[in-house]
Design a protein around this motif. Structure first.
Motif, PDB file in Angstrom:
ATOM      1  N   ARG A 127      -5.117  11.797   2.934  1.00 12.84           N
ATOM      2  CA  ARG A 127      -4.384  12.725   2.094  1.00 12.84           C
ATOM      3  C   ARG A 127      -3.435  13.579   2.917  1.00 12.84           C
ATOM      4  N   ASP A 141      -0.177  13.573  -1.536  1.00 10.59           N
ATOM      5  CA  ASP A 141       0.138  12.150  -1.513  1.00 10.59           C
ATOM      6  C   ASP A 141      -0.877  11.416  -0.659  1.00 10.59           C
ATOM      7  N   GLU A 142      -1.103  10.150  -0.999  1.00  6.42           N
ATOM      8  CA  GLU A 142      -1.852   9.301  -0.088  1.00  6.42           C
ATOM      9  C   GLU A 142      -0.941   8.959   1.088  1.00  6.42           C
ATOM     10  N   SER A 174       6.272  11.604 -11.265  1.00  7.48           N
ATOM     11  CA  SER A 174       4.896  11.198 -11.562  1.00  7.48           C
ATOM     12  C   SER A 174       4.769  10.498 -12.903  1.00  7.48           C
ATOM     13  N   ARG A 232       8.776   7.605  -2.813  1.00  9.25           N
ATOM     14  CA  ARG A 232       7.580   8.441  -2.879  1.00  9.25           C
ATOM     15  C   ARG A 232       6.740   8.097  -4.113  1.00  9.25           C
ATOM     16  N   ASN A 243       4.958   4.651  -3.581  1.00 13.63           N
ATOM     17  CA  ASN A 243       3.764   4.699  -2.740  1.00 13.63           C
ATOM     18  C   ASN A 243       2.545   5.100  -3.560  1.00 13.63           C
ATOM     19  N   ALA A 244       2.699   6.131  -4.381  1.00 14.86           N
ATOM     20  CA  ALA A 244       1.585   6.590  -5.215  1.00 14.86           C
ATOM     21  C   ALA A 244       1.169   5.521  -6.219  1.00 14.86           C
ATOM     22  N   ARG A 256      -2.515   3.558  -6.615  1.00  8.28           N
ATOM     23  CA  ARG A 256      -3.239   3.664  -7.890  1.00  8.28           C
ATOM     24  C   ARG A 256      -3.537   2.286  -8.479  1.00  8.28           C
TER      25      ARG A 256
END
Length: 353
Positions: free
Chosen positions: A8, A13-14, A205, A327, A330-331, A335
């Protein structure tokens, strides 16, 4: 950090190699502009003094998407026809091309792919001026080019290219600005890195929420924004196992739009120039059919908008769009259970014959 381990970050963000490298892009572009200023200024002066009759680009993968950006930038800013070479014509069919006097722009991260090297060599032998946009300054491609414009992206360990792609767009933009030699584009260079930093903070998001269970989608752009759509579609495939197809918002009407119905996901990049209204109108049409539509745009509208900051020049908008996209991507990859640093079946350097 191991390429298979994520942690994290402070922002939540991961943390992956892809995320770290994409976050470096504004610094890469700032460094590139400074280090390449003299060589690009000389190139621009030479090209103004002796303009080529046409421009040819040669690239593969993400670099070929950068070549799409080059086509639209050079044609709209300079009025010089720019075409993409098919590498197999030179490397497999071995048919010489009439390139005398042309500007031949080869874009490559590694500078080692055999087909690009064969085409660059053939272009030199045919009388073209070869300009190499390459990250590896000691590569075979750099050695055979007439002019080398280093990307200065540094080491890129994630298989999915991020900062090197944005560095390729930036190098093309810097060449175009110095070639044209006029204030609007030249002034935009200084402001671009800061705008890219703001783009990295944009909240996309809602895109990840909507695509978590998706299997297919269209990514739309037009003109200067088409290169961003192509890059996004490729990255969805590479990192998320998501079948995405990129289309011009004009070309999608010629058949593919028949697939767009209730629930079908569509991501549209509304370029802030003359092509923007048409892309947004198409997005509204798809929403009315019940499609799930996101529009990446500077200004909010009735659509579900993914924000990008105002660009210092419309030609900068694709870099801001992709900076925000990486960005969010990546998330989404994490997921969906994928490691974006190690896409299945792919290698960092692809040496196509």
């Amino acid at each position: 950090m191991s390429a298979t381990k994520q942690t994290r970050t402070a922002a939540g963000d991961e943390d992956t190699l892809m995320l770290r490298e994409a976050a470096e892009a504004p610094d890469v572009v700032e460094r590139q502009f400074e280090r390449n200023r003299e060589v690009v200024a000389r190139l621009g002066e030479d090209l103004r003094r002796t303009p080529p009759p046409f421009i040819v680009t040669c690239a593969r993968g993400s670099s070929d998407h950068a070549a799409t950006y080059a086509k639209y930038l050079f044609e709209t800013a300079l009025g010089i026809v720019t075409a993409s070479a098919s590498p197999s014509v030179g490397s497999v069919y071995e048919v010489p091309q009439a390139l005398r006097g042309a500007l031949y722009v080869v874009i490559s991260q590694s500078g080692r792919s055999p087909d690009l090297l064969r085409n660059a060599q053939a272009a030199r032998e045919a009388g073209a001026r070869v300009v190499a946009l390459v990250n590896a300054e000691d590569s075979p491609l750099a050695r055979l080019a007439d002019t080398v414009v280093p990307l200065h992206a540094g080491s890129e360990r994630s298989v999915a290219a991020t900062k090197s792609y944005l560095a390729s767009l930036a190098a093309i933009l810097q060449i175009g600005a110095h070639w044209k030699g006029e204030a609007p584009l030249l002034d935009a260079l200084d402001a671009l890195p800061g705008a890219m930093r703001r783009a990295w903070q944009a909240d996309w998001s809602t895109l990840g929420d909507g695509l978590l269970e998706a299997r297919n989608l269209f990514v739309l752009g037009r003109g200067l924004g088409l290169a961003a759509a192509q890059e996004a579609a490729l990255k969805f495939k590479e990192t998320c196992g998501l079948h995405a197809e990129a289309y011009s918002s004009a070309e999608v009407r010629h058949g593919p739009m028949a697939l767009v119905g209730p629930g079908f996901p569509v991501l549209a990049f509304a370029q802030p120039d003359e092509t923007g209204p048409g892309t947004r109108a198409l997005a509204r049409e798809f929403r009315e059919r019940g499609a799930q539509v996101w529009v990446a745009a500077v200004e909010a509208g009735e659509e579900q908008v993914l924000p990008i900051p105002p660009p210092p020049h419309p030609a900068c908008a694709p870099l801001l769009t992709i900076q925000s996209f990486y960005r969010a991507l990546n998330a989404l990859a994490l997921r969906r259970g994928y490691n974006p640093d190690l896409p299945p079946h792919l290698n960092k350097v692809t040496e196509t014959v």
